[in-house]
Motif scaffolding. Structure first.
Motif, PDB file in Angstrom:
ATOM      1  N   LEU A   1      -8.399  18.532  18.741  1.00 10.47           N
ATOM      2  CA  LEU A   1      -6.942  18.522  18.859  1.00 10.47           C
ATOM      3  C   LEU A   1      -6.489  18.315  20.306  1.00 10.47           C
ATOM      4  O   LEU A   1      -5.709  17.409  20.608  1.00 10.47           O
ATOM      5  N   VAL A   2      -7.003  19.160  21.207  1.00 10.34           N
ATOM      6  CA  VAL A   2      -6.478  19.169  22.576  1.00 10.34           C
ATOM      7  C   VAL A   2      -7.042  18.008  23.406  1.00 10.34           C
ATOM      8  O   VAL A   2      -6.312  17.356  24.150  1.00 10.34           O
ATOM      9  N   VAL A   3      -8.333  17.757  23.268  1.00  8.51           N
ATOM     10  CA  VAL A   3      -8.958  16.710  24.082  1.00  8.51           C
ATOM     11  C   VAL A   3      -8.873  15.355  23.383  1.00  8.51           C
ATOM     12  O   VAL A   3      -8.554  14.336  23.987  1.00  8.51           O
ATOM     13  N   GLY A   4      -9.137  15.356  22.065  1.00  6.75           N
ATOM     14  CA  GLY A   4      -9.208  14.086  21.339  1.00  6.75           C
ATOM     15  C   GLY A   4      -7.890  13.625  20.763  1.00  6.75           C
ATOM     16  O   GLY A   4      -7.772  12.487  20.317  1.00  6.75           O
TER      17      GLY A   4
ATOM     18  N   ILE B   1      -6.792  14.440  17.999  1.00  4.41           N
ATOM     19  CA  ILE B   1      -7.031  14.230  16.561  1.00  4.41           C
ATOM     20  C   ILE B   1      -6.396  15.385  15.785  1.00  4.41           C
ATOM     21  O   ILE B   1      -6.567  16.548  16.167  1.00  4.41           O
ATOM     22  N   LEU B   2      -5.708  15.088  14.711  1.00  2.00           N
ATOM     23  CA  LEU B   2      -5.141  16.161  13.886  1.00  2.00           C
ATOM     24  C   LEU B   2      -6.285  16.906  13.220  1.00  2.00           C
ATOM     25  O   LEU B   2      -7.052  16.326  12.460  1.00  2.00           O
ATOM     26  N   PRO B   3      -6.435  18.194  13.492  1.00  2.00           N
ATOM     27  CA  PRO B   3      -7.585  18.915  12.943  1.00  2.00           C
ATOM     28  C   PRO B   3      -7.303  19.452  11.534  1.00  2.00           C
ATOM     29  O   PRO B   3      -6.160  19.454  11.085  1.00  2.00           O
ATOM     30  N   ILE B   4      -8.356  19.927  10.872  1.00  2.00           N
ATOM     31  CA  ILE B   4      -8.155  20.722   9.662  1.00  2.00           C
ATOM     32  C   ILE B   4      -7.536  22.028  10.150  1.00  2.00           C
ATOM     33  O   ILE B   4      -8.050  22.659  11.074  1.00  2.00           O
ATOM     34  N   GLY B   5      -6.430  22.429   9.560  1.00  2.00           N
ATOM     35  CA  GLY B   5      -5.750  23.633  10.005  1.00  2.00           C
ATOM     36  C   GLY B   5      -4.307  23.550   9.551  1.00  2.00           C
ATOM     37  O   GLY B   5      -3.934  22.643   8.804  1.00  2.00           O
ATOM     38  N   THR B   6      -3.496  24.484   9.995  1.00  9.63           N
ATOM     39  CA  THR B   6      -2.081  24.488   9.624  1.00  9.63           C
ATOM     40  C   THR B   6      -1.224  24.319  10.869  1.00  9.63           C
ATOM     41  O   THR B   6      -1.346  25.106  11.812  1.00  9.63           O
ATOM     42  N   LYS B   7      -0.380  23.307  10.854  1.00  7.34           N
ATOM     43  CA  LYS B   7       0.582  23.159  11.950  1.00  7.34           C
ATOM     44  C   LYS B   7       1.814  24.007  11.607  1.00  7.34           C
ATOM     45  O   LYS B   7       2.348  23.922  10.511  1.00  7.34           O
ATOM     46  N   ILE B   8       2.209  24.830  12.556  1.00 10.65           N
ATOM     47  CA  ILE B   8       3.351  25.719  12.327  1.00 10.65           C
ATOM     48  C   ILE B   8       4.612  25.105  12.909  1.00 10.65           C
ATOM     49  O   ILE B   8       4.636  24.693  14.083  1.00 10.65           O
ATOM     50  N   LEU B   9       5.640  25.045  12.093  1.00 10.26           N
ATOM     51  CA  LEU B   9       6.922  24.492  12.529  1.00 10.26           C
ATOM     52  C   LEU B   9       7.949  25.626  12.679  1.00 10.26           C
ATOM     53  O   LEU B   9       7.799  26.671  12.063  1.00 10.26           O
ATOM     54  N   PRO B  10       9.003  25.385  13.481  1.00 16.77           N
ATOM     55  CA  PRO B  10       9.963  26.470  13.694  1.00 16.77           C
ATOM     56  C   PRO B  10      10.749  26.841  12.434  1.00 16.77           C
ATOM     57  O   PRO B  10      10.845  26.053  11.523  1.00 16.77           O
TER      58      PRO B  10
END
Ligand code: IPE
Length: 265
Positions: A251-254, A256-265
């Motif tokens: 995510l941070v270096v590449g 790339i969207l990782p497997i995980g949950t993106k939290i929105l406001p």
């Protein structure tokens, strides 16, 4: 682009939550390897960790989250000292693993710089803001002093995440690493058919579960609410499986969207 990354390693990830003071050295080691990659790539890292079995069990036994109680006050004060010492010990494992990777770091126990509980706790974050890029600042959930009759209370690492992510300048990523699931699930992760939510915002229904037997701070619900608060300011707020730290590097270096949950406001 180089950014500041604030990471919380949940207590259930780095310790065995059910066994008093049992640490998971291999997990800590894989996490500090990930931190060293981020730092080598020019990112600044602030590391927050939870308590797991170094805090919750004793805190629960003596009701520390509810503050001082008549009749058991002296015993509680002893327990406060014990939990603070145990947390410094747990943080010591994290610090020595970071140092073993050649990283410079500084530990800042909240009991010496923070006061009050909840995400509006007080205490200066100047040292976190001014720390050089190659120095990892480490802090953790702790027993802190409180104004008023309760005398002390528990400041969760999730509350620390809120102020650190919002107030330290230049934070682009705020990442909560979980110990038992790939992200926010639509039902408790050990339940049949539990599915990962790719995105979560406070409007999304999820049947969460809070194990109050062990957890004195608030479990996944508190974490999700805190994360959504952070997402109002920080563009990348994520719940990621801490057993798969490469996902953070992706995510941070590449980018790339990782497997995980993106939290929105
Ligand atoms: C709790 O901190 C601190 C104590 C019980 C002393 P957290 O709420 O951040 O800990 P975890 O991640 O749930 O273990």
């Amino acid at each position: 682009m180089h950014s500041t990354v604030v990471i919380k390693m949940g207590g259930g990830l780095i310790t065995d939550k059910s066994k008093h003071k049992s640490v998971k050295p291999d997990v800590i080691d894989s996490l500090t390897t990930m931190v060293s990659v981020l730092v080598e790539r020019g990112h600044s890292v602030i590391l927050v960790h939870g308590a797991g079995s170094f805090g919750h069990l004793t805190a629960k036994e003596w009701g520390l989250s509810g503050g001082v109680k008549e009749g058991i006050a002296d015993k509680q004060r002893e327990a406060v000292i014990q939990v603070r010492g145990d947390m410094i010990e747990l943080s010591g494992y994290v610090i020595s693993s970071l140092e073993g990777k050649g990283l410079q770091c500084k530990s800042r126990p909240p009991s010496v710089w923070a006061m009050g509980t909840g995400s509006d706790f007080s205490g200066s974050l100047e040292e976190f803001s001014e720390s050089p890029q190659n120095e990892v600042m480490v802090t953790f959930g702790d027993v802190v002093e409180k104004d008023g009759p309760s005398e002390f209370g528990i400041l969760s690492g999730d509350d620390l995440m809120v102020r650190l992510s919002i107030e330290v300048p230049g934070v682009e990523y705020s990442i909560f690493l979980l110990g038992d699931s790939p992200g926010m699930m639509d039902r408790p992760p050990d339940r049949d058919g539990a599915a990962l939510l790719d995105v979560w915002s406070p409007g999304v229904e999820a049947e969460t579960f809070h194990n109050s037997e062990e957890d004195v701070t608030g479990g996944i619900e508190l974490k999700a609410r805190r994360a959504a608060e952070i997402a109002r300011k920080v563009p990348n707020v994520w719940f990621i499986d801490g057993r798969e730290p490469d996902r953070v590097v992706d995510l941070v270096v590449g980018g790339i969207l990782p497997i995980g949950t993106k939290i929105l406001p």
